[in-house]
Design a protein around this motif. Sequence first.
Motif, PDB file in Angstrom:
ATOM      1  N   TYR A  48       0.832  -1.209   0.000  1.00 32.42           N
ATOM      2  CA  TYR A  48       0.000   0.000   0.000  1.00 32.42           C
ATOM      3  C   TYR A  48       0.868   1.261   0.000  1.00 32.42           C
ATOM      4  CZ  TYR A  48      -4.359  -2.458   1.211  1.00 32.42           C
ATOM      5  OH  TYR A  48      -5.478  -3.244   1.207  1.00 32.42           O
ATOM      6  N   ASP A 295       1.500   4.373   7.183  1.00 34.08           N
ATOM      7  CA  ASP A 295       0.244   3.829   7.688  1.00 34.08           C
ATOM      8  C   ASP A 295      -0.947   4.712   7.323  1.00 34.08           C
ATOM      9  OD1 ASP A 295       1.507   1.693   8.807  1.00 34.08           O
ATOM     10  OD2 ASP A 295       0.625   1.929  10.799  1.00 34.08           O
ATOM     11  N   GLN A 298      -3.133   3.732   4.391  1.00 33.18           N
ATOM     12  CA  GLN A 298      -3.765   2.453   4.737  1.00 33.18           C
ATOM     13  C   GLN A 298      -4.992   2.641   5.607  1.00 33.18           C
ATOM     14  OE1 GLN A 298      -1.204  -0.545   6.355  1.00 33.18           O
ATOM     15  NE2 GLN A 298       0.445  -0.099   4.929  1.00 33.18           N
ATOM     16  N   CYS A 301      -7.765   3.375   3.435  1.00 37.79           N
ATOM     17  CA  CYS A 301      -8.125   2.147   2.728  1.00 37.79           C
ATOM     18  C   CYS A 301      -8.944   1.228   3.629  1.00 37.79           C
ATOM     19  CB  CYS A 301      -6.869   1.415   2.242  1.00 37.79           C
ATOM     20  SG  CYS A 301      -6.015   2.287   0.916  1.00 37.79           S
ATOM     21  N   ALA A 312      -7.443  -4.949  -4.214  1.00 29.79           N
ATOM     22  CA  ALA A 312      -6.547  -5.927  -4.825  1.00 29.79           C
ATOM     23  C   ALA A 312      -5.223  -5.247  -5.151  1.00 29.79           C
ATOM     24  CB  ALA A 312      -7.186  -6.507  -6.086  1.00 29.79           C
ATOM     25  N   LEU A 313      -4.137  -5.775  -4.581  1.00 33.42           N
ATOM     26  CA  LEU A 313      -2.805  -5.237  -4.860  1.00 33.42           C
ATOM     27  C   LEU A 313      -2.107  -6.138  -5.869  1.00 33.42           C
ATOM     28  CD1 LEU A 313      -1.640  -4.453  -1.191  1.00 33.42           C
ATOM     29  CD2 LEU A 313      -2.789  -2.924  -2.781  1.00 33.42           C
TER      30      LEU A 313
END
Lengths: 528, 208
Positions: A48, A295, A298, A301, A312-313
């Motif tokens: 991320y 962070d 994230q 996210c 989806a990474l």
Amino acid sequence: MHFEIMDYELPTNFDVVVVGTGIIESIISAAASRIGKTVLHVDSNNFYGGLSSSFNLESFLKLNIEKRKSICMEHSSLNDTETFFPINNSDFTLDEVTHQWNITNKNKNYSDEENSAQEDIIAKEICAKKWLKDDLLKESRKFNIDLTPKVQYARGDFIELLISSNIARYSEYRSITRVLTWFNNTLEVVPCSRSDIFANNKISIIEKRILMKFFTSLDDNEDLIIKDYASKTYKCFLTDKKLSKNLIHYILYAISNSTDSTLCLEGIGNTKKFLKSLGRFGKTPFLYSMFGSGDLPQEFCRLSAVFGSVFALDQPIHGLILEENSFKSILIGKQKIKAKNFVLGLNLTPDFFLNKVKKKFISRGVFITNKSIMDSDNEPLTLLLYPAENDKNPCTVLELPWLSSCCPKDTYLVHISCNQINNPEDDLKHCVKNLFTLNEDFKAFKPLIFYSSYFSIPTNSDENVNLHDFNNLFICPGPDSELDFVTAVSKAKELFLKMYPDDEFLPRAPDPEEIKWDGDEEPSDIAQ
Amino acid sequence: MAKTYDYLFKLLLIGDSGVGKTCVLFRFSEDAFNTTFISTIGIDFKIRTIDLDGKKIKLQIWDTAGQERFRTITTAYYRGAMGIMLVYDITNEKSFENIKNWIRNIEENASADVEKMLLGNKCELEEKRQVSKERGEQLAIEYGIKFIETSAKASIRVEEAFFTLARDIKAKMEKKLEASNPPKGGHQLRASEPQRKPPSWLSRCTLL
């Protein structure tokens, strides 16, 4: 991750597809999801945050070799009315990355190998700060090394957004303990609070009165200032106020984080922002996110996922498909995924939309050292605003102790950043030389560098984007050189409101106890 | 505000999609079972305070928010976690095989001393069982963690599982109270934080 086979295919119809997990993309993803839009959020990296990410030491050391191959794509899946725009896959473009170790795996002081093991232990007991390269590598996971370090003003727009949206529950912060500046070839503590000013023995009583009066006057004479100083510099304003040389230094280079050429109104705005944020959470106006700035994207996210986004990474993202003047779908792997809107990080934007403007970069240095740049009783989090010098740009120095959860005990992690002129090492050389030493035997007070790394971060503003009236494509700029995320928040909000002008931007998310699950009824407190 | 508990434990649920993590969470926190919340929209975490040996322990139990589906759980999810429930479905062989991958993921991201426990859920579906109890036990032994078979639907041993995990964390914590705990004391930013008037910088000045 190590899961062998992807078990599932992605769903293929969304309101919004977000590509890239930088801070702006992540805020927009959370905002869209929060109001009930269906969101697919993908990244071609397997982590991320993109250029806002943080890494442990081992991953950080591998950064320079992780450039992604461009992906070839089969056009067979297109029909006649469709036009394909390949995604620019130079997505992770750190540049000029170097790593240097200033310590070895062997302890230099002990030539006799047989005794060295035992003596090492003794040496460690006497001097807890004796690190070998392997010791640091063993502690790799305790490092969280930011690519783009950020501090946040306690009353800045980013912190206010975290609190108002209830995303604050995902994170913990530490106050920056002190703000320093470099003045007359030495480090000076910038007096932040009233008590700081009174405790400061570098400022005379008269200067203290003048300083206090100056801060009060900022609120009073706004109209006059606007009239008289609209086109003048802040430095000029401060000089006219008859402030002494060292007060001007504190206010101009540290408190307002300005330069000699900063305009008066901007300087005043920055000064007020600083003063406003004092005393909310700590002695300085600044907060730093524990476990690193990486962070922060994230956390947005996470909220996005909590409200139903699909993440989806590590995705093979090929490009966008245009049909009749709007974008209809995106090709990911072998799947064609439809959406009403597309949000892209600038570094993943098809070249077609980018004017050939010369890219700008931030010069970055990362250092692991043995002690703080200025001795202290506790373990301080230090922000040093290092003013411009000769032909060098001002540098931002952020020094983190283990309490920040970004490095192991008995080490300090130091980030230095400035707008690039030549190359990272050259741009930061003067600052590094004044703050640190490379020589272990040097009996100075300066911290010893164990490890250093230099690299360039592209700062992609959106000035050079031309969207050609395609109204369902939204481009997010990359990292900026601001101290905080204020620009990122306003950009995210602007793009979100372009997409959904009638909706609220990140309303407060309910606390878990506010969500009632009653039999088979739908939960009442979540967005529709 | 007075603290209404002695300890706060942050626990995580981890495992493949569809193994019943959210159902386990609801069984424990609300004593309810509802198959309609298949996708976990809006659920961040649930809280239940339990009594253990005279101490009030507030359990804050976090759900994966669907990010397990494509293996995109954020590293931030693991911050500060003290216990992790690894959940598989006894009627789904694949979910059991993936436990090893989840453990590797935990080792990469969670604190090294996080307490782990293995749950074989849906044990009421004996006729559909694909993973024997012995294999569950064996895997738990391999990783040196505890194991229990549960049913969120039939309310079997869910309480026992969380109490066991909480008890182990408590014991570990009390044992090494002075050892090098991860640094504590960061700010949790709260909306309820006293709203002092912002430009108080000067109003608090008493000396000039």
